[in-house]
Enzyme design. Structure first.
Site, PDB file in Angstrom:
ATOM      1  N   ASN A 288     -46.977  62.503  10.229  1.00 34.94           N
ATOM      2  CA  ASN A 288     -46.612  61.308   9.479  1.00 34.94           C
ATOM      3  C   ASN A 288     -47.106  60.066  10.231  1.00 34.94           C
ATOM      4  O   ASN A 288     -46.588  59.717  11.296  1.00 34.94           O
ATOM      5  CB  ASN A 288     -45.087  61.264   9.304  1.00 34.94           C
ATOM      6  CG  ASN A 288     -44.610  60.086   8.481  1.00 34.94           C
ATOM      7  OD1 ASN A 288     -45.060  58.964   8.654  1.00 34.94           O
ATOM      8  ND2 ASN A 288     -43.675  60.344   7.589  1.00 34.94           N
TER       9      ASN A 288
ATOM     10  N   ASP B 185     -35.582  64.473  13.912  1.00 35.37           N
ATOM     11  CA  ASP B 185     -35.145  64.752  12.549  1.00 35.37           C
ATOM     12  C   ASP B 185     -34.149  63.667  12.198  1.00 35.37           C
ATOM     13  O   ASP B 185     -33.327  63.265  13.038  1.00 35.37           O
ATOM     14  CB  ASP B 185     -34.509  66.134  12.414  1.00 35.37           C
ATOM     15  CG  ASP B 185     -34.367  66.529  10.950  1.00 35.37           C
ATOM     16  OD1 ASP B 185     -35.293  66.243  10.166  1.00 35.37           O
ATOM     17  OD2 ASP B 185     -33.339  67.121  10.577  1.00 35.37           O
TER      18      ASP B 185
ATOM     19  N   LYS C  81     -37.017  45.485  12.579  1.00 36.60           N
ATOM     20  CA  LYS C  81     -36.531  46.821  12.230  1.00 36.60           C
ATOM     21  C   LYS C  81     -36.284  47.631  13.497  1.00 36.60           C
ATOM     22  O   LYS C  81     -35.290  48.357  13.615  1.00 36.60           O
ATOM     23  CB  LYS C  81     -37.538  47.535  11.324  1.00 36.60           C
ATOM     24  CG  LYS C  81     -37.110  48.961  10.962  1.00 36.60           C
ATOM     25  CD  LYS C  81     -38.194  49.705  10.203  1.00 36.60           C
ATOM     26  CE  LYS C  81     -37.819  51.161  10.019  1.00 36.60           C
ATOM     27  NZ  LYS C  81     -38.875  51.953   9.368  1.00 36.60           N
TER      28      LYS C  81
END
Length: 203
Positions: free
Chosen positions: A13, A73, A179
């Site tokens: 990703n 995860d 963020k």
């Protein structure tokens, strides 16, 4: 000067890779990803906890490449949905994983839920595995609300609907630096950073 140890991030990703490169910047490591190792098999994420999924990914990559591997995860837990989608967040709308379909399903499930009851949190577990069997774990979480509709073009996953109440903006509307000061991954990395270099040296 000795070469910085290599650490393989068990993901393809690109968004996650960029985020972790920023979060781990300044450490004496070379972070690589599975995009540079095409032979690694797909690793199922079918465990019941974030730690089990992250550990399975890290250990498989570590075993295949003989190098330390990092895996994370994470999931979105929505109180009005009894903590769902949780560990199934990436595939909430089914296979193949698709962010837009996941968001659409989530918003449909919350259609009649009032704004004050749309409380949610992102959770993240990071696991680093060494070839000698050593394991390092770090956890982080971030509280928020589910917005009534997506907003913003940054980030990935559920970022466009994860609203930070104090800012009145979603993760997808925030600059990356902002963020990273708030996110579940940032908080897990903050726990990991002081320990990572020594762990990779086998200490």
């Amino acid at each position: 000067m000795p070469e910085a140890p290599r650490l393989i991030f068990a993901t393809r990703n690109a968004g996650k890779v960029a985020e972790f490169q920023d979060l781990l910047a300044g450490l004496a490591i070379t972070l690589l990803s599975l995009r540079e190792f095409a032979a690694i098999p797909e690793i199922p994420e079918d465990a019941s906890t974030y730690r089990e999924n992250a550990l399975a990914k890290a250990e498989v990559v570590c075993r295949h490449l003989g190098l330390p591997a990092l895996a994370d995860d994470s999931g979105l837990e929505v109180d009005a949905l009894a903590g769902s989608p949780g560990v199934r967040s990436a595939r909430f709308a089914g296979e193949p994983a698709d962010d837009q379909r996941n968001i659409a399903k989530l918003l449909a499930a919350l259609r009649d839920v009032p704004a004050t009851a749309r409380t949610a949190r992102f959770r993240c577990t990071i696991v680093v595995a060494r070839p000698d069997g050593g394991v390092l774990t770090a956890d982080g979480s971030c509280e928020g609300l589910i917005a009534p509709q997506p907003a913003g073009s940054g980030g990935f996953g559920y970022d466009p609907v994860f609203l930070v109440p104090a800012l009145g903006r979603t993760f997808a509307e925030l600059p990356l630096s902002q963020k990273h000061a708030l996110s579940h991954r940032a908080r897990a990395c903050a726990v990991l950073r002081p320990r990572l270099e020594r762990f990779l040296r086998g200490e």
